[in-house]
Design a protein around this motif. Structure first.
Motif, PDB file in Angstrom:
ATOM      1  N   ASP A  77       0.829  -1.207   0.000  1.00  0.00           N
ATOM      2  CA  ASP A  77       0.000   0.000   0.000  1.00  0.00           C
ATOM      3  C   ASP A  77       0.862   1.255   0.000  1.00  0.00           C
ATOM      4  N   GLU A  78       1.981   1.217   0.706  1.00  0.00           N
ATOM      5  CA  GLU A  78       2.862   2.386   0.767  1.00  0.00           C
ATOM      6  C   GLU A  78       3.298   2.820  -0.627  1.00  0.00           C
ATOM      7  N   VAL A  79       3.554   1.846  -1.490  1.00  0.00           N
ATOM      8  CA  VAL A  79       4.045   2.154  -2.837  1.00  0.00           C
ATOM      9  C   VAL A  79       2.898   2.334  -3.820  1.00  0.00           C
ATOM     10  N   LEU A 110      -2.874   2.380  -2.438  1.00  0.00           N
ATOM     11  CA  LEU A 110      -4.201   1.782  -2.513  1.00  0.00           C
ATOM     12  C   LEU A 110      -5.197   2.533  -1.634  1.00  0.00           C
ATOM     13  N   HIS A 111      -4.747   2.946  -0.440  1.00  0.00           N
ATOM     14  CA  HIS A 111      -5.675   3.611   0.476  1.00  0.00           C
ATOM     15  C   HIS A 111      -6.173   4.939  -0.094  1.00  0.00           C
ATOM     16  N   TRP A 152     -10.515   7.189   3.268  1.00  0.00           N
ATOM     17  CA  TRP A 152     -10.025   5.818   3.431  1.00  0.00           C
ATOM     18  C   TRP A 152      -9.947   5.410   4.891  1.00  0.00           C
ATOM     19  N   VAL A 153      -9.936   6.370   5.815  1.00  0.00           N
ATOM     20  CA  VAL A 153      -9.865   6.054   7.240  1.00  0.00           C
ATOM     21  C   VAL A 153     -11.066   5.212   7.675  1.00  0.00           C
ATOM     22  N   VAL A 154     -12.210   5.400   7.017  1.00  0.00           N
ATOM     23  CA  VAL A 154     -13.416   4.654   7.401  1.00  0.00           C
ATOM     24  C   VAL A 154     -13.240   3.156   7.179  1.00  0.00           C
ATOM     25  N   PRO A 155     -12.945   2.677   5.950  1.00  0.00           N
ATOM     26  CA  PRO A 155     -12.779   1.230   5.783  1.00  0.00           C
ATOM     27  C   PRO A 155     -11.546   0.683   6.491  1.00  0.00           C
ATOM     28  N   TYR A 156     -10.464   1.461   6.513  1.00  0.00           N
ATOM     29  CA  TYR A 156      -9.253   0.974   7.174  1.00  0.00           C
ATOM     30  C   TYR A 156      -9.431   0.943   8.685  1.00  0.00           C
ATOM     31  N   GLY A 157     -10.146   1.916   9.222  1.00  0.00           N
ATOM     32  CA  GLY A 157     -10.436   1.893  10.652  1.00  0.00           C
ATOM     33  C   GLY A 157     -11.279   0.688  11.029  1.00  0.00           C
TER      34      GLY A 157
END
Length: 239
Positions: free
Chosen positions: A117-119, A122-123, A145-150
């Protein structure tokens, strides 16, 4: 025991009737290098933030708010190392007959995903589509993106809660601190960054918050690597 001068010492032992085990001893060199590299990149990123926008290519090369540069690839490589160590912890646990090997696999796979993801960013792509779809504004408009990742973090917390609690005390505390620092930067400061952007716009303050976010993530992963190496060493010594 032979010192490799890379911060890690190893010795293979093959007692009769036992599988081959690898004893890992943590020296200060490798872990200190990770923390020192993170500190250098944090300072360089802050300097780059001062010169952006319209900075030189040298500033862009170390800008923590940009992608595809030195900090991005360093963070990705660091996460990849942490993932490999999680898989090593799983292998070590299986050889000793310890349970919860599936949990180490889940940790390793999660770290691999974040490394990619860093490269691949994706987020951010997920955030853009989610923002347009749900018409988020303010902080969530900046970092949807904080919503799905959270939500994913909460699910991981539930799945790994018992595993985490059963870890040795030093490993459990180290994992806890590493996760707290990482998610403070990756999720918490991302929301702060969004609020600041809606209030003041893209200025040096916004770039400083972004630099702090990325710096916290780098230090958190360096701490995680230290904890994993320590866990491997203690587990091999206690066998």
């Amino acid at each position: 025991m032979t010192d490799t001068n890379h911060g890690v010492r190893s010795k293979a032992s093959t007692p009769a009737g036992s599988p081959r085990l690898t004893e890992v001893s943590v020296g200060p060199g490798f872990v200190n290098l990770l923390f020192a590299s993170g500190a250098v990149l944090a300072v360089a990123g802050l300097i780059a933030a001062w010169y952006q926008p319209g900075g030189t290519w040298r500033a862009e090369l170390f800008d923590l708010n940009a992608e595809g540069n030195v900090p991005t690839w360093y963070s990705s490589a660091q996460l990849f190392v942490a993932a490999l160590l999680a898989f090593a912890c799983r292998s070590q646990g299986r050889s000793s007959g310890a349970g919860s090997s599936w949990a180490w696999v889940l940790v390793g796979v999660s770290l691999l995903y974040v490394s990619v993801d860093e490269v691949a960013r994706l987020h951010e792509e997920i955030g853009y589509h989610l923002r347009d779809w749900l018409e988020f504004e303010g902080a969530l408009g900046y970092a949807a993106w904080v919503v799905p990742y959270g939500a994913a973090v909460l699910v991981l917390g539930v799945l790994l809660g018992r595993f985490w609690w059963r870890l040795p005390t030093a490993t459990r505390r180290g994992f806890g601190w590493s996760a707290a620092v990482f998610f403070t930067g990756g999720l918490g400061l991302e929301l702060v960054e969004g609020l600041y952007d809606s209030w003041r716009g893209p200025d040096f303050g916004l770039r400083t918050i972004g630099s702090a976010q990325e710096s916290l993530e780098m230090f958190a992963v360096a701490l995680l690597v230290k904890v994993e190496l320590g866990h491997l060493h203690e587990a091999s010594v206690n066998q």
